[in-house]
Design a protein around this motif. Structure first.
Motif, PDB file in Angstrom:
ATOM      1  N   GLY A 224      27.386  38.528  44.269  1.00  0.00           N
ATOM      2  CA  GLY A 224      28.123  39.328  43.301  1.00  0.00           C
ATOM      3  C   GLY A 224      29.038  40.328  43.978  1.00  0.00           C
TER       4      GLY A 224
ATOM      5  N   ARG B 119      36.253  41.633  38.503  1.00  0.00           N
ATOM      6  CA  ARG B 119      35.121  40.806  38.084  1.00  0.00           C
ATOM      7  C   ARG B 119      35.608  39.494  37.471  1.00  0.00           C
ATOM      8  NH1 ARG B 119      30.432  44.713  35.621  1.00  0.00           N
ATOM      9  NH2 ARG B 119      29.258  42.788  35.854  1.00  0.00           N
TER      10      ARG B 119
ATOM     11  N   ASP C 180      34.906  35.785  39.259  1.00  0.00           N
ATOM     12  CA  ASP C 180      34.262  34.655  38.573  1.00  0.00           C
ATOM     13  C   ASP C 180      35.124  33.400  38.647  1.00  0.00           C
ATOM     14  OD1 ASP C 180      32.129  36.263  37.936  1.00  0.00           O
ATOM     15  OD2 ASP C 180      32.818  36.699  35.894  1.00  0.00           O
TER      16      ASP C 180
ATOM     17  N   GLY D 128      34.423  29.759  40.797  1.00  0.00           N
ATOM     18  CA  GLY D 128      34.060  28.721  39.833  1.00  0.00           C
ATOM     19  C   GLY D 128      34.196  27.344  40.457  1.00  0.00           C
TER      20      GLY D 128
END
Length: 267
Positions: A197, A217, A221, A225
């Motif tokens: 993270g 953020r 992501d 992906g």
């Protein structure tokens, strides 16, 4: 130039001919300073510190007992070439830390920026390039040719493979074994380390704006992906967040040529 008259030198210390000890330095008992060493103003060496090789230490850096700074790199190809170690200002180098100069097969110099903390037993190997405001916790180690950008935190006993890059504001968990590049502002943990993270605490401490963190953020992501190629995802992040400096930092890092892959999230 020799030893500045304002420097304090314990009578048991050994300062070899040719060394430069700047104004207001403090050299403690049983320290040894080699003939090609330069200490800038206000450097403090506590007892039993050895500084060797072609090494410069910046102003107000403090080095604690039994640190070994500037000795020959741990590289079997090294044959005594005149390579260098350059340490910036305001660093704190604790007990038993080691730092090596560069090699001719690398850049020829190991560089350390300003205001870093190197805790007990840390190691900075040959040809590494470190920024500023970095924390290396107890017994963390960098292999050769690593690049560590500003405000990185290395957890205790973490180890970093040669040629790995650690992006700005990233954090390694304790005992992490890092074999691939770590993108800016992220956290990695485990053996082998996986991406866990964003380093949200570090971002907030650095004063990052809430909207910029939110955008980061979203970009994070998307970048990690599974849709499309990595280059497509990097381009998409750059185009979608043109006014977000955190995302643009991430894009810059991932667009720079590297000899390693990227640390990925756990499956």
């Amino acid at each position: 130039m020799g030893v500045d008259p304002t420097a304090s030198v314990h009578p048991t210390a050994v300062i070899e001919d040719g060394a430069v000890v700047g104004p207001n330095c403090s050299i403690g008992p049983y320290c040894v300073i080699g003939p090609q060493v330069q200490l800038a103003e206000g450097v403090v060496l506590h007892s039993h510190v050895v500084v060797a090789g072609i090494t410069s230490v910046g102003a107000k850096t403090t080095i604690w007992p039994f640190a070994s700074i500037g000795h020959a790199p741990q590289d079997l190809k090294y044959a005594g070439e005149p390579t260098r170690l350059e340490i910036g200002s305001g660093n704190r180098i604790r007990e038993h830390a080691t730092m090596n100069p560069g090699t001719v097969t690398g850049t020829g110099v190991t560089r350390v920026g300003d205001n870093n903390l190197f805790m007990m037993g840390t190691h900075v190997a040959h040809d590494c390039d470190l920024g500023s405001n970095i924390v290396m916790s107890n017994n963390a180690g960098l292999a050769g040719h690593c690049i560590v950008e500003d405000r990185v935190i290395l957890g205790a006993m973490s180890g970093v493979h040669q040629f790995v890059r650690l992006g700005r504001g990233s954090m390694l968990g304790g005992m992490a074994a890092v074999v691939a590049d770590v993108v800016p502002y992220s956290i990695v943990a485990g053996d082998r380390a996986h991406l866990a993270g964003l380093n949200l605490v570090g971002l907030k401490r650095a004063g990052a704006e809430r909207e910029h963190i939110k955008g980061l953020r979203l970009a994070f992501d998307g970048l990690f992906g599974r849709e499309g190629t990595l280059q497509d995802r990097v381009t998409a992040a750059a185009d979608a967040h043109t006014d977000n400096p955190l995302v643009q930092e991430l894009v810059r890092f991932m667009s720079t040529s590297s000899q390693r892959s990227y640390t990925q999230p756990a499956d």
